[in-house]
Design an enzyme around this catalytic site. Sequence first.
Site, mmCIF file in Angstrom:
data_model
loop_
_atom_site.group_PDB
_atom_site.id
_atom_site.type_symbol
_atom_site.label_atom_id
_atom_site.label_comp_id
_atom_site.label_asym_id
_atom_site.label_seq_id
_atom_site.Cartn_x
_atom_site.Cartn_y
_atom_site.Cartn_z
ATOM 1 N N ASP A 132 -39.063 -20.814 13.060
ATOM 2 C CA ASP A 132 -38.686 -21.835 14.039
ATOM 3 C C ASP A 132 -38.597 -23.153 13.272
ATOM 4 O O ASP A 132 -39.610 -23.687 12.833
ATOM 5 C CB ASP A 132 -39.761 -21.896 15.139
ATOM 6 C CG ASP A 132 -39.541 -23.024 16.143
ATOM 7 O OD1 ASP A 132 -38.590 -23.823 15.964
ATOM 8 O OD2 ASP A 132 -40.325 -23.105 17.112
ATOM 9 N N LYS B 118 -34.103 -32.327 18.324
ATOM 10 C CA LYS B 118 -35.008 -33.085 17.470
ATOM 11 C C LYS B 118 -34.236 -33.797 16.350
ATOM 12 O O LYS B 118 -34.506 -34.936 16.049
ATOM 13 C CB LYS B 118 -36.077 -32.169 16.858
ATOM 14 C CG LYS B 118 -36.785 -31.257 17.849
ATOM 15 C CD LYS B 118 -37.782 -31.974 18.723
ATOM 16 C CE LYS B 118 -38.239 -31.183 19.932
ATOM 17 N NZ LYS B 118 -38.756 -29.861 19.703
ATOM 18 N N TRP C 222 -46.355 -24.424 19.645
ATOM 19 C CA TRP C 222 -45.103 -23.667 19.666
ATOM 20 C C TRP C 222 -45.310 -22.275 19.085
ATOM 21 O O TRP C 222 -44.764 -21.290 19.598
ATOM 22 C CB TRP C 222 -43.990 -24.418 18.936
ATOM 23 C CG TRP C 222 -43.695 -25.751 19.556
ATOM 24 C CD1 TRP C 222 -43.843 -26.974 18.987
ATOM 25 C CD2 TRP C 222 -43.223 -25.995 20.898
ATOM 26 N NE1 TRP C 222 -43.487 -27.965 19.881
ATOM 27 C CE2 TRP C 222 -43.115 -27.389 21.053
ATOM 28 C CE3 TRP C 222 -42.897 -25.164 21.976
ATOM 29 C CZ2 TRP C 222 -42.683 -27.977 22.253
ATOM 30 C CZ3 TRP C 222 -42.463 -25.753 23.163
ATOM 31 C CH2 TRP C 222 -42.365 -27.132 23.290
#
Length: 357
Positions: A166, A190, A99
């Site tokens: 993030d 998530k 990511w």
Amino acid sequence: MKKHNFYAGPSILPEYTIEKTAEAVREFAGTGLSVMEVSHRSKEFVAVMDEAQQLFKDLLNIPDGYSVIFVGGGASTQFAMVPFNLFKKKAAYLNTGAWSKKAIKEAQSFGEVDVVASSEDKLFNYIPKNYSIPEDADYFHITTNNTIYGTEIKYDMDSPVPLVADMSSDIFSRPVDISKYAIIYGGAQKNLAPAGVTFAIVKNDILGKAERYIPTMLNYQTHIDKGSMFNTPPVLSVFAAVQTLNWLKDNGGIPEMQKTNIHKAGLLYDEIDRNSLFRSTVESDEDRSLMNICFVMKDGFQELEKPFFDFASSNGMIGIKGHRSVGGFRASTYNALPVESVQALVKTMQEFEKSNA
Ligand SMILES: *Cc1c(COP(=O)(O)O)cnc(C)c1O
């Protein structure tokens, strides 16, 4: 048989969230209509959006001077939205996984990106230390929890430049000192809600400094000015997020979640370290994620990978296959995962060891 849901994302949500959302899909707030079929500008839905913002502020102790917005596009759109809004001459990034790399790639199209450190040399199985953050960078970007590799930055670091994080897979899992960050963003799927909504917590005075045209939908100010109602927000996901946040509040808030998360992760890491068939892919305790726990078969036992997967599946363990880039197994232990599910996985590993070691 009881299913134990270890998926990395979309992932387990509280029963409460699913019940309340299912009810509102049938009938929402006494309107006689489904939450999916009322205007986002109706007073009933505006109240939901207001509650979402307020719950973020209360649960995370967000100080004055910050805005909370809810948009579409996933965390992946934030990879571009951050540089669009903050990049002037140079940005700094920490490369801790897939990511991070995607975020870096987007920033590179805006100019110089200083990747201050990377753990790619060891398949991202640790968090780099002892790097310095350039003081002339416009911002420094980190991924606090590396969902794929199972590493996590579990503290709020000091940065000489605006810090952007993030937090897709660890938001609400531990208390965060918001004042140390300029922007925190994440996809909801998530630890919060079904896929579809992305949150961003933005320090207001960080905006308005980049001299470029920012596409309207990619401009944080657009969404701040309109209370996340510039265009149609993902109403169902926002509704579900509110349910999760109320559940969290009623269950002791973030400090209680953190306590349970430490307990759950401890049970599983202890078993991985003890069991003669498995090993953790992340050695350092400090770097081990409390949300995504990655483990593989020990050397010499690789041929037992598939048999363990089948045995675990037959015991109700769902979603424990590791990401294709790491292999092995990954158990995601998000807030909503009950401790009983971790205990069931530990027992499965112990039984498998007895019959195979
Ligand atoms: C899942 C994930 C993303 C991608 O989120 P999307 O909402 O699918 O774009 C980004 N960062 C992290 C840390 C993630 O876990």
